[in-house]
Design a protein around this motif. Structure first.
Motif, PDB file in Angstrom:
ATOM      1  N   GLY A  39      12.039  -2.769 -14.124  1.00  0.00           N
ATOM      2  CA  GLY A  39      12.385  -3.944 -14.912  1.00  0.00           C
ATOM      3  C   GLY A  39      11.484  -5.115 -14.575  1.00  0.00           C
ATOM      4  N   ALA A  40      10.217  -4.809 -14.312  1.00  0.00           N
ATOM      5  CA  ALA A  40       9.246  -5.828 -13.918  1.00  0.00           C
ATOM      6  C   ALA A  40       8.032  -5.753 -14.832  1.00  0.00           C
ATOM      7  N   SER A  41       7.170  -6.735 -14.718  1.00  0.00           N
ATOM      8  CA  SER A  41       5.937  -6.719 -15.493  1.00  0.00           C
ATOM      9  C   SER A  41       4.868  -5.905 -14.773  1.00  0.00           C
ATOM     10  N   LEU A  42       3.885  -5.465 -15.513  1.00  0.00           N
ATOM     11  CA  LEU A  42       2.772  -4.728 -14.940  1.00  0.00           C
ATOM     12  C   LEU A  42       2.037  -5.579 -13.907  1.00  0.00           C
ATOM     13  N   SER A  43       1.870  -6.860 -14.195  1.00  0.00           N
ATOM     14  CA  SER A  43       1.169  -7.730 -13.242  1.00  0.00           C
ATOM     15  C   SER A  43       1.955  -7.865 -11.932  1.00  0.00           C
ATOM     16  N   THR A  44       3.282  -7.839 -12.000  1.00  0.00           N
ATOM     17  CA  THR A  44       4.090  -7.902 -10.784  1.00  0.00           C
ATOM     18  C   THR A  44       3.855  -6.661  -9.928  1.00  0.00           C
ATOM     19  N   VAL A  45       3.829  -5.491 -10.551  1.00  0.00           N
ATOM     20  CA  VAL A  45       3.580  -4.252  -9.810  1.00  0.00           C
ATOM     21  C   VAL A  45       2.192  -4.290  -9.180  1.00  0.00           C
ATOM     22  N   ARG A  46       1.199  -4.738  -9.922  1.00  0.00           N
ATOM     23  CA  ARG A  46      -0.159  -4.825  -9.379  1.00  0.00           C
ATOM     24  C   ARG A  46      -0.210  -5.769  -8.177  1.00  0.00           C
ATOM     25  N   ARG A  47       0.426  -6.936  -8.300  1.00  0.00           N
ATOM     26  CA  ARG A  47       0.444  -7.900  -7.200  1.00  0.00           C
ATOM     27  C   ARG A  47       1.212  -7.344  -5.998  1.00  0.00           C
ATOM     28  N   MET A  48       2.307  -6.663  -6.266  1.00  0.00           N
ATOM     29  CA  MET A  48       3.115  -6.076  -5.202  1.00  0.00           C
ATOM     30  C   MET A  48       2.299  -5.031  -4.443  1.00  0.00           C
ATOM     31  N   GLU A  49       1.609  -4.161  -5.151  1.00  0.00           N
ATOM     32  CA  GLU A  49       0.819  -3.116  -4.509  1.00  0.00           C
ATOM     33  C   GLU A  49      -0.356  -3.684  -3.716  1.00  0.00           C
ATOM     34  N   LYS A  50      -0.819  -4.857  -4.075  1.00  0.00           N
ATOM     35  CA  LYS A  50      -1.888  -5.522  -3.318  1.00  0.00           C
ATOM     36  C   LYS A  50      -1.344  -6.246  -2.102  1.00  0.00           C
ATOM     37  N   GLY A  51      -0.019  -6.337  -2.003  1.00  0.00           N
ATOM     38  CA  GLY A  51       0.595  -6.999  -0.860  1.00  0.00           C
ATOM     39  C   GLY A  51       0.660  -8.504  -0.998  1.00  0.00           C
ATOM     40  N   GLY A  86       0.821  -1.215   0.000  1.00  0.00           N
ATOM     41  CA  GLY A  86       0.000   0.000   0.000  1.00  0.00           C
ATOM     42  C   GLY A  86       0.849   1.256   0.000  1.00  0.00           C
ATOM     43  N   ASP A  87       1.950   1.218   0.754  1.00  0.00           N
ATOM     44  CA  ASP A  87       2.860   2.369   0.788  1.00  0.00           C
ATOM     45  C   ASP A  87       3.512   2.596  -0.570  1.00  0.00           C
ATOM     46  N   ILE A  88       3.864   1.518  -1.248  1.00  0.00           N
ATOM     47  CA  ILE A  88       4.443   1.641  -2.592  1.00  0.00           C
ATOM     48  C   ILE A  88       3.419   2.235  -3.541  1.00  0.00           C
ATOM     49  N   SER A  89       2.171   1.799  -3.434  1.00  0.00           N
ATOM     50  CA  SER A  89       1.114   2.340  -4.276  1.00  0.00           C
ATOM     51  C   SER A  89       0.955   3.847  -4.053  1.00  0.00           C
ATOM     52  N   ARG A  90       0.913   4.268  -2.792  1.00  0.00           N
ATOM     53  CA  ARG A  90       0.794   5.702  -2.494  1.00  0.00           C
ATOM     54  C   ARG A  90       2.005   6.492  -2.987  1.00  0.00           C
ATOM     55  N   ALA A  91       3.189   5.944  -2.781  1.00  0.00           N
ATOM     56  CA  ALA A  91       4.411   6.632  -3.238  1.00  0.00           C
ATOM     57  C   ALA A  91       4.391   6.794  -4.757  1.00  0.00           C
ATOM     58  N   ARG A  92       3.941   5.764  -5.440  1.00  0.00           N
ATOM     59  CA  ARG A  92       3.857   5.826  -6.904  1.00  0.00           C
ATOM     60  C   ARG A  92       2.879   6.907  -7.342  1.00  0.00           C
ATOM     61  N   ARG A  93       1.700   6.914  -6.741  1.00  0.00           N
ATOM     62  CA  ARG A  93       0.685   7.894  -7.124  1.00  0.00           C
ATOM     63  C   ARG A  93       1.097   9.308  -6.765  1.00  0.00           C
ATOM     64  N   ARG A  94       1.768   9.495  -5.629  1.00  0.00           N
ATOM     65  CA  ARG A  94       2.241  10.829  -5.249  1.00  0.00           C
ATOM     66  C   ARG A  94       3.256  11.366  -6.247  1.00  0.00           C
ATOM     67  N   ARG A  95       4.004  10.477  -6.855  1.00  0.00           N
ATOM     68  CA  ARG A  95       5.001  10.881  -7.854  1.00  0.00           C
ATOM     69  C   ARG A  95       4.405  10.934  -9.261  1.00  0.00           C
ATOM     70  N   PHE A 130       3.375   8.485 -11.123  1.00  0.00           N
ATOM     71  CA  PHE A 130       3.813   7.385 -11.989  1.00  0.00           C
ATOM     72  C   PHE A 130       2.612   6.469 -12.216  1.00  0.00           C
ATOM     73  N   SER A 131       2.468   5.998 -13.428  1.00  0.00           N
ATOM     74  CA  SER A 131       1.490   4.941 -13.672  1.00  0.00           C
ATOM     75  C   SER A 131       2.103   3.617 -13.220  1.00  0.00           C
ATOM     76  N   GLN A 132       1.259   2.602 -13.053  1.00  0.00           N
ATOM     77  CA  GLN A 132       1.796   1.287 -12.715  1.00  0.00           C
ATOM     78  C   GLN A 132       2.720   0.794 -13.824  1.00  0.00           C
ATOM     79  N   ALA A 133       2.364   1.082 -15.065  1.00  0.00           N
ATOM     80  CA  ALA A 133       3.197   0.659 -16.189  1.00  0.00           C
ATOM     81  C   ALA A 133       4.559   1.352 -16.151  1.00  0.00           C
ATOM     82  N   SER A 134       4.568   2.636 -15.806  1.00  0.00           N
ATOM     83  CA  SER A 134       5.827   3.374 -15.723  1.00  0.00           C
ATOM     84  C   SER A 134       6.708   2.819 -14.603  1.00  0.00           C
TER      85      SER A 134
END
Length: 100
Positions: free
Chosen positions: A32-44, A11-20, A22-26
């Motif tokens: 150097g990861a896939s979009l699905s990895t970022v989505r899974r990471m942000e969900k914890g 959740g903190d990574i998600s907030r940090a990304r949005r504050r900056r 950045f899209s999840q894709a960016s």
């Protein structure tokens, strides 16, 4: 407790990304990861390898937070336990008095 901590970090990574702004894709591209990895990471998702969390911290300029997590020089419990094992007295062996 471990799963709760990973969910919070996600959740903190998600907030940090949005504050900056950045899209999840960016973020995925920068890490150097896939979009699905970022989505899974942000969900914890606890199945996401830790190196992806480390890469996200690096992108946000926060990698030192990971480096300091269990800094042994500042490990109060570990140092206390070591101190409890110290000998009460130290005696010199014959012929070594004052030698270093």
């Amino acid at each position: 407790p471990a799963e709760r901590a990973i969910r919070k970090l996600g959740g903190d990574i998600s907030r940090a990304r949005r504050r900056r702004h950045f899209s999840q894709a960016s973020l995925a591209e920068r890490m150097g990861a896939s979009l699905s990895t970022v989505r899974r990471m942000e969900k914890g998702d606890v199945r996401v390898p830790i190196h992806f969390f480390a890469r996200a911290l690096h992108v946000f300029g926060e990698i030192q937070a990971l480096e300091q997590l269990l800094d042994t020089a500042n490990d109060g419990i570990g140092l206390t336990l070591m101190d409890e094992q110290l000998p009460r007295r130290v005696r010199s062996k014959p012929g070594t008095a004052g030698a270093l």
